[in-house]
Write a protein that holds these residues in place. Structure first.
Motif, short mmCIF file in Angstrom:
data_model
loop_
_atom_site.label_atom_id
_atom_site.label_comp_id
_atom_site.label_asym_id
_atom_site.label_seq_id
_atom_site.Cartn_x
_atom_site.Cartn_y
_atom_site.Cartn_z
N ILE A 81 -5.77 -9.06 0.24
CA ILE A 81 -5.20 -9.75 1.33
C ILE A 81 -6.48 -9.25 2.13
O ILE A 81 -6.69 -10.06 3.27
N GLN A 82 -6.98 -8.03 2.32
CA GLN A 82 -7.87 -7.63 2.88
C GLN A 82 -8.81 -8.36 3.58
O GLN A 82 -9.42 -8.15 4.47
N THR A 83 -9.22 -9.17 2.30
CA THR A 83 -10.24 -9.47 2.82
C THR A 83 -9.84 -10.85 2.76
O THR A 83 -10.99 -12.18 2.28
N ILE A 100 -1.74 -3.43 -8.39
CA ILE A 100 -1.43 -3.67 -7.37
C ILE A 100 -3.08 -3.77 -5.96
O ILE A 100 -3.42 -4.40 -4.87
N PRO A 101 -3.90 -3.00 -6.42
CA PRO A 101 -5.54 -3.12 -6.18
C PRO A 101 -6.22 -3.83 -5.77
O PRO A 101 -6.27 -4.45 -4.68
N LYS A 102 -6.00 -4.96 -6.09
CA LYS A 102 -6.67 -6.34 -6.34
C LYS A 102 -5.76 -6.48 -6.06
O LYS A 102 -6.27 -8.10 -4.83
N LEU A 149 0.95 -1.82 0.03
CA LEU A 149 0.00 -0.13 0.14
C LEU A 149 0.76 1.27 0.01
O LEU A 149 0.58 2.41 -1.10
N SER A 150 2.47 1.25 0.81
CA SER A 150 3.18 2.43 1.41
C SER A 150 3.40 2.56 -0.66
O SER A 150 3.76 4.08 -0.71
N PHE A 194 0.85 -13.46 -7.96
CA PHE A 194 0.33 -11.89 -7.47
C PHE A 194 -0.64 -11.39 -8.12
O PHE A 194 -1.26 -10.55 -7.91
N PHE A 195 -0.51 -11.67 -9.39
CA PHE A 195 -1.40 -11.53 -10.50
C PHE A 195 -0.98 -12.27 -12.15
O PHE A 195 -0.82 -12.73 -11.56
#
Length: 322
Positions: free
Chosen positions: A85-87, A78-80, A32-33, A177-178
């Motif tokens: 990770i968040q969900t 990155i957003p996906k 995120l950073s 990661f993608f």
């Protein structure tokens, strides 16, 4: 799940970097950073170029386009990953995977093309300084960028259509990661010869052609710089393309490292980690590389934050290439 086409496949699973839950907050915060730094850094560079009339030149026009592409490049992946990770989910739909692969391929190749166009711009500026504005007129600059977009869009469309013809088996876990083109081709259980042929042909034709253009431009630049008699003149000439050369080396070296590491099947996770260098780190560093050594960019940024500046020196003319 049985083998089938895209109508039978509903989702893939992005394995990401780590299976351990306690490491997920660290990964989330780190990426995120880096994503926020990338977006705001490149947006600030675009704002500096657009707000300062002294920067309305071909070099900064291409630089602003590169910054825009870098924002889009990181925004495709990155957003996906952050959302997953968040969900606490690794799922990406089949349509989402194909869409992500399309835009990732588009902006990755467009990055390469713009770096090649910027190398040509530096070649003209250093080797033909007196005719620079004649050669690099607004029409040619616009055509170079538009041609780059058209070729990259057609290439991404071709790669995506080729992917739609493949059938996939039960193993739909992507060790990345993608949705990366090569990784998806390896997951297919149908014949991938034609896909591999098109993929490597496009890589050699587009990527290799752009890299050959960069090498040719810099061979002429080096030849011109060697013909300058004074050490100060050589330094000033080299400083005009040092930032671009740094970005080219960083982008190509990290990308080469990724595909060399992916040659070993057991290092798929290592390849995913290595790909962070050219998908995240390089776009994040580009604004800093171009601004730290560039007085014009510094001056524009200081005007944005209302800091008084002192005009910098004028770079003298350079010897024409042989």
């Amino acid at each position: 799940m049985e083998s089938g086409n895209d109508t039978q496949i509903s989702e893939f699973f992005l394995l990401g970097f780590s299976e351990e839950q306690e490491q997920q907050p660290l990964v989330f915060g780190l990426f995120l950073s880096m994503y926020l730094i990338t977006v705001f850094g490149n947006l600030l560079l675009i704002l500096a170029v657009s707000s300062d009339s002294h920067l309305h030149t071909p070099m900064y026009f291409f630089l602003a386009n590169l910054s825009f592409v870098d924002i889009c490049f990181t925004s495709t992946t990155i957003p996906k990953m952050l959302w997953n990770i968040q969900t606490q989910s690794k799922v990406i739909t089949y349509a989402g995977c194909i869409t992500q692969m399309y835009f990732f391929t588009l902006f990755a190749v467009l990055d390469v093309f713009l770096l090649s166009v910027m190398a040509y711009d530096r070649y003209v500026a250093i080797c033909h300084p007196l005719n620079y504005m004649v050669f690099m007129n607004p029409l040619l600059c616009g055509l170079l960028v538009m041609a780059s977009w058209i070729m990259c869009i057609l290439n991404s469309l071709l790669q995506s259509l080729m992917m739609l013809r493949l059938s996939f088996c039960t193993h739909l876990h992507i060790p990345h990661f993608f949705c990366e083109l090569n990784e998806m081709v390896q997951l297919a259980c149908s014949d991938t010869f034609l896909n591999n042929l098109v993929m490597y042909f496009a890589a050699v034709l587009l990527g290799g052609g752009a890299f050959a253009g960069i090498l040719y431009s810099y061979s002429k630049i080096v030849s011109s710089i060697r013909g300058i008699s004074s050490a100060q003149g050589k330094y000033k000439a080299f400083s005009t393309c040092a930032s671009h050369l740094s970005v080219v080396c960083l982008f190509y070296c990290t990308m080469l490292g990724v595909y060399l590491s992916s040659a070993a099947p057991q290092s798929s996770h290592a390849s995913a980690i290595a790909s962070v260098m050219y998908t995240v780190v390089t776009p994040m560093l580009n604004p800093f590389i171009y601004s730290l050594r560039n007085r014009d960019i510094k001056r524009a940024l200081k005007r944005i934050v209302r800091v008084p500046v002192i005009p910098g020196p004028i770079v003298p003319g350079l010897k024409k290439c042989p």
